[in-house]
Design an enzyme around this catalytic site. Structure first.
Site, PDB file in Angstrom:
ATOM      1  N   SER A 136     -38.571 -33.498  30.258  1.00  0.00           N
ATOM      2  CA  SER A 136     -38.138 -34.677  31.007  1.00  0.00           C
ATOM      3  C   SER A 136     -38.925 -34.803  32.318  1.00  0.00           C
ATOM      4  O   SER A 136     -40.134 -35.006  32.286  1.00  0.00           O
ATOM      5  CB  SER A 136     -36.631 -34.620  31.244  1.00  0.00           C
ATOM      6  OG  SER A 136     -36.144 -35.818  31.784  1.00  0.00           O
ATOM      7  N   HIS A 178     -38.519 -39.278  27.282  1.00  0.00           N
ATOM      8  CA  HIS A 178     -37.391 -40.045  26.723  1.00  0.00           C
ATOM      9  C   HIS A 178     -37.925 -41.384  26.193  1.00  0.00           C
ATOM     10  O   HIS A 178     -37.328 -42.447  26.412  1.00  0.00           O
ATOM     11  CB  HIS A 178     -36.325 -40.328  27.794  1.00  0.00           C
ATOM     12  CG  HIS A 178     -35.758 -39.115  28.449  1.00  0.00           C
ATOM     13  ND1 HIS A 178     -34.845 -38.282  27.844  1.00  0.00           N
ATOM     14  CD2 HIS A 178     -35.981 -38.597  29.692  1.00  0.00           C
ATOM     15  CE1 HIS A 178     -34.519 -37.299  28.677  1.00  0.00           C
ATOM     16  NE2 HIS A 178     -35.206 -37.463  29.798  1.00  0.00           N
ATOM     17  N   GLU A 205     -37.471 -37.692  22.731  1.00  0.00           N
ATOM     18  CA  GLU A 205     -36.605 -36.528  22.920  1.00  0.00           C
ATOM     19  C   GLU A 205     -36.738 -35.575  21.733  1.00  0.00           C
ATOM     20  O   GLU A 205     -37.054 -35.988  20.615  1.00  0.00           O
ATOM     21  CB  GLU A 205     -35.156 -36.979  23.093  1.00  0.00           C
ATOM     22  CG  GLU A 205     -34.935 -37.744  24.394  1.00  0.00           C
ATOM     23  CD  GLU A 205     -33.495 -38.198  24.584  1.00  0.00           C
ATOM     24  OE1 GLU A 205     -32.649 -37.880  23.715  1.00  0.00           O
ATOM     25  OE2 GLU A 205     -33.213 -38.870  25.586  1.00  0.00           O
TER      26      GLU A 205
END
Length: 276
Positions: A136, A178, A205
């Site tokens: 992330s 993401h 993801e």
């Protein structure tokens, strides 16, 4: 800011941006692969939870590495720029064979670590063979050009993405995380319109781009990797577009890669699983 120079007779470590979805990552082969590269049971793993505001972020990640057989694990609670000059922290960074940066806020990583001795240690470590992964926010931070903030949407717009300096392990790519889950194609293409030199990597993801020392990307995980190649752009309206207005781009190449597929950043060619 260019990547640190690789010492003679050594090979750069892998750079591993992961798209997020930490609960899913635990059950995927991504961290298993990182552990294998870093020495297996003999790996010396360092976890940097700086991006997160959760006190448990570092320990949760450490627990996953323990389940994978790693016993030598250090959680570095780097909260201030002064921490980045702490000799004990620098010693642990220099001893690592693998590094993992958690998710959270990539600006927290950049403003805390950027330009410090800790950043220099990470860059030098990767140049001499230390494997560095980030999920992330950690994924965004590995690049020289980091997407700091941006908006969702499929169409690029002027001002849709703001860039900031990242860690600088590579200047070949711009990473967004993401990717499909948060509809970020537009902001990645906006970032590339500002800087068409780099290749865009949109990481879903539970998916990772393992960027090897030969600049060939291998895909791991259950999602997709979106490669955006702006090297042959024929036209861009970015310079003449008002703030917030759509940007026209002609000549962009796009690939969707799945587990086992590869992409060569030098030749800008994609290869499906099983091909030579």
């Amino acid at each position: 800011m260019s990547p640190a120079q690789t010492p003679k007779n050594l090979q750069r470590g892998w750079i591993i941006p992961i798209g997020g979805g930490d609960r899913k990552v635990r059950s995927s082969p991504i961290l298993q692969r990182l552990v294998e590269l870093s020495g297996g049971a003999d790996a010396r793993m360092v976890i940097i939870p700086t991006a997160s505001q959760l006190e448990t972020a570092g320990q949760r990640t450490a627990d996953v590495f323990k389940e994978l057989g790693v016993t030598n694990i250090e959680i570095l609670d780097i909260e201030t720029r002064a921490d980045c000059e702490n000799p004990e922290i620098l010693e642990k960074l220099d001893a690592a064979t693998g590094v993992f940066m958690t998710g959270g806020n990539q600006l927290r990583l950049a403003t805390t670590i950027g330009g410090t001795s800790a950043a220099k240690s990470l860059r030098a470590g990767n140049a001499r063979g230390v494997h560095i992964a980030g999920t992330s926010a950690g994924a965004a931070f590995v690049c020289e050009h980091m997407i700091a903030i941006g908006k969702s949407g499929g169409t690029p717009k002027r001002g849709m993405a703001s860039l900031a300096p990242g860690l600088g392990l590579t200047n070949r790519v711009i990473v967004d995380q993401h990717f499909r889950e948060r509809d970020r194609l537009g902001r990645l293409m906006t970032a590339l319109a500002y800087n068409p030199f780099a290749t865009g990597i949109g990481v879903d993801e539970d998916t990772a781009a393992f960027i090897g020392p030969d600049d060939v990307i291998e895909v791991f995980g259950s999602g997709g990797l979106t490669i955006v190649d702006p090297s042959e752009i024929e036209f861009s309206s970015m310079a003449d577009t008002n703030m917030g207005a759509p940007v026209g781009l002609i000549g962009v190449k796009l690939h969707i890669l799945l587990a086992g597929d590869r992409y060569d950043l030098n030749t800008r060619k994609a290869f499906p699983i099983g091909s030579e």
